[in-house]
Design an enzyme around this catalytic site. Structure first.
Site, PDB file in Angstrom:
ATOM      1  N   SER A 170     -16.775  62.716 -55.274  1.00 29.23           N
ATOM      2  CA  SER A 170     -16.083  63.923 -55.731  1.00 29.23           C
ATOM      3  C   SER A 170     -17.081  65.074 -55.748  1.00 29.23           C
ATOM      4  O   SER A 170     -18.274  64.860 -55.983  1.00 29.23           O
ATOM      5  CB  SER A 170     -15.534  63.689 -57.139  1.00 29.23           C
ATOM      6  N   SER A 171     -16.577  66.283 -55.545  1.00 27.09           N
ATOM      7  CA  SER A 171     -17.481  67.438 -55.517  1.00 27.09           C
ATOM      8  C   SER A 171     -18.094  67.723 -56.886  1.00 27.09           C
ATOM      9  O   SER A 171     -19.049  68.496 -56.993  1.00 27.09           O
ATOM     10  CB  SER A 171     -16.735  68.684 -55.012  1.00 27.09           C
ATOM     11  N   CYS A 172     -17.571  67.074 -57.945  1.00 29.63           N
ATOM     12  CA  CYS A 172     -18.136  67.302 -59.284  1.00 29.63           C
ATOM     13  C   CYS A 172     -19.511  66.653 -59.453  1.00 29.63           C
ATOM     14  O   CYS A 172     -20.158  66.823 -60.475  1.00 29.63           O
ATOM     15  CB  CYS A 172     -17.191  66.805 -60.364  1.00 29.63           C
ATOM     16  N   TYR A 179     -17.715  61.052 -65.556  1.00 27.27           N
ATOM     17  CA  TYR A 179     -17.115  60.749 -64.252  1.00 27.27           C
ATOM     18  C   TYR A 179     -18.107  61.054 -63.130  1.00 27.27           C
ATOM     19  O   TYR A 179     -18.280  60.264 -62.202  1.00 27.27           O
ATOM     20  CB  TYR A 179     -15.842  61.580 -64.079  1.00 27.27           C
ATOM     21  N   LYS A 186     -19.847  58.541 -60.305  1.00 29.53           N
ATOM     22  CA  LYS A 186     -19.752  58.773 -58.865  1.00 29.53           C
ATOM     23  C   LYS A 186     -21.153  58.869 -58.228  1.00 29.53           C
ATOM     24  O   LYS A 186     -21.370  58.370 -57.113  1.00 29.53           O
ATOM     25  CB  LYS A 186     -18.944  60.047 -58.585  1.00 29.53           C
ATOM     26  N   PRO A 211     -15.366  64.506 -50.910  1.00 30.19           N
ATOM     27  CA  PRO A 211     -14.277  65.438 -50.603  1.00 30.19           C
ATOM     28  C   PRO A 211     -14.271  66.647 -51.532  1.00 30.19           C
ATOM     29  O   PRO A 211     -14.704  66.558 -52.686  1.00 30.19           O
ATOM     30  CB  PRO A 211     -13.009  64.604 -50.829  1.00 30.19           C
ATOM     31  N   LEU A 215      -8.505  68.304 -53.351  1.00 32.01           N
ATOM     32  CA  LEU A 215      -7.490  67.743 -52.463  1.00 32.01           C
ATOM     33  C   LEU A 215      -6.083  68.023 -52.978  1.00 32.01           C
ATOM     34  O   LEU A 215      -5.870  68.191 -54.172  1.00 32.01           O
ATOM     35  CB  LEU A 215      -7.686  66.233 -52.337  1.00 32.01           C
ATOM     36  N   HIS A 260      -4.042  68.991 -61.266  1.00 31.76           N
ATOM     37  CA  HIS A 260      -4.957  70.030 -60.798  1.00 31.76           C
ATOM     38  C   HIS A 260      -4.187  71.312 -60.501  1.00 31.76           C
ATOM     39  O   HIS A 260      -2.954  71.339 -60.538  1.00 31.76           O
ATOM     40  CB  HIS A 260      -5.722  69.521 -59.568  1.00 31.76           C
ATOM     41  N   TRP A 269      -3.227  81.287 -65.766  1.00 29.20           N
ATOM     42  CA  TRP A 269      -4.421  81.370 -66.605  1.00 29.20           C
ATOM     43  C   TRP A 269      -5.519  82.219 -65.979  1.00 29.20           C
ATOM     44  O   TRP A 269      -5.720  82.204 -64.769  1.00 29.20           O
ATOM     45  CB  TRP A 269      -4.970  79.975 -66.844  1.00 29.20           C
ATOM     46  N   ARG A 291     -11.684  78.857 -54.881  1.00 30.42           N
ATOM     47  CA  ARG A 291     -11.659  77.406 -54.690  1.00 30.42           C
ATOM     48  C   ARG A 291     -11.311  77.077 -53.244  1.00 30.42           C
ATOM     49  O   ARG A 291     -10.654  77.840 -52.550  1.00 30.42           O
ATOM     50  CB  ARG A 291     -10.623  76.752 -55.620  1.00 30.42           C
TER      51      ARG A 291
END
Length: 313
Positions: free
Chosen positions: A108-110, A137, A141, A164, A167, A180, A203, A210
């Site tokens: 994940s990009s996080c 998380y 990863k 990724p 998504l 999301h 918000w 993004r």
């Protein structure tokens, strides 16, 4: 991979795993192995060991993970790190023990530092502090990436990692409590149109940028890399193009046919100003996305309409 190669997709019911399954079927691969979570608990070391001995898959796509939005990530921090560590550790280790030809781990990009320069390059991994809210998380990863690298270094295992970007696509999560941004907007604008609401509240300021990739494009990239890439280092998968949340919101409103006003609640947080992947490595390897955002949002909305009763339970 040969057309009759035995391929295991861990997480085949999720948006990513199901896209990989569709991609494989489209290319004529028929020997696909899957298990639901009720059939095989991937957190259970012995159960995973028994499965690998019984099935002996030649190729593995590791797309299974415990996932959730900011609130879930921040609330169930122990669950997110423990369950994801167990899932990836069990599968990667058993892939090694059972002589799997090749494994792909999806991250994940996080994983990248919160304040890393933009766009995010693969070599920015572990160069700074992570975003606090989803740190458990992200750490799980990162551990998966490092597991693949370690088995590559020690045993010569052909285990690769891909990261990724954001998504969306078929089978997305439309629960407004933990979805999301893109699926949440699709649902909000659709319901506002159906109820003839004069406005939709969004918000923040709409200024953060993004990047979004259609899940079936991700699947195509995964199949391409499974066939062509054997490197130790991870590979980013994305479009290399981002847009402001305000532009995304206007695109979703147009796609759903909502004609009312969009009001921005600037008392709500914007989040990270920008999050864009550097995909030059992927482009240089010879793959580029094909589904642009307007087309992808239209496809996702049609899927939402078709499965609305399931998605909005």
């Amino acid at each position: 991979m040969q057309k009759d190669s035995k391929i295991y997709i861990a997480g085949h019911r999720g948006m990513v795993g199901s896209a990989i399954a569709r991609g494989l079927a489209k290319k004529g691969f028929e020997n696909i192995v899957t298990r639901t979570s009720s059939e095989l608990d991937l957190r259970n070391q012995q159960a995973v060991a028994d499965f690998f001995v019984q099935e002996k898959p030649e190729y593995v796509f590791l797309a299974a993970a415990k996932v959730g939005g900011i609130v879930a990530n921040n609330t169930y921090r122990a669950d997110f790190i423990y369950e994801n560590l167990m899932i990836e550790s069990n599968i990667i280790h058993q892939a090694h023990l059972n002589g799997v030809t090749k494994l792909m781990f999806l991250g994940s990009s996080c994983i990248y530092p919160k304040l890393a320069p933009q766009p995010l390059r693969e070599d920015y991994l572990l160069t700074g502090l992570l975003e606090e809210t989803n740190e458990p998380y992200a750490i799980a990863k990162i551990a998966g990436i490092k597991l693949c690298e370690a088995y590559h270094d020690q045993y010569g295992s052909n285990f690769i990692s891909v990261m990724p970007t954001n998504l969306y696509g078929y089978g997305d999560n439309y629960d407004l409590n933990n979805s999301h941004v893109l699926p949440a907007l699709i649902r909000k604008f659709h319901e506002a149109k159906e109820e003839n609401k004069p406005f939709v509240e969004a918000w923040g300021t709409g200024s953060p940028k993004r990047e979004f990739l259609f899940a079936d494009d991700l699947a195509e990239a995964c199949l391409f890399l499974m066939e062509t890439y054997n490197g130790r280092e991870l590979v980013n998968i994305g479009t290399g193009v981002d847009l402001a949340i305000k532009e995304l919101t206007e695109l979703v409103a147009k796609t759903t046919g909502f004609e009312g006003e969009i009001k921005w609640d600037t008392t709500k947080p914007d989040g990270t100003p920008r999050k864009l992947m550097d995909v030059s490595k992927l482009h240089n390897l010879g793959w580029k996305h094909t589904i642009e955002l307007p087309e992808g949002v239209a496809l996702a909305y049609q899927d939402f309409l078709k499965n609305q009763e399931i998605y909005t339970v």
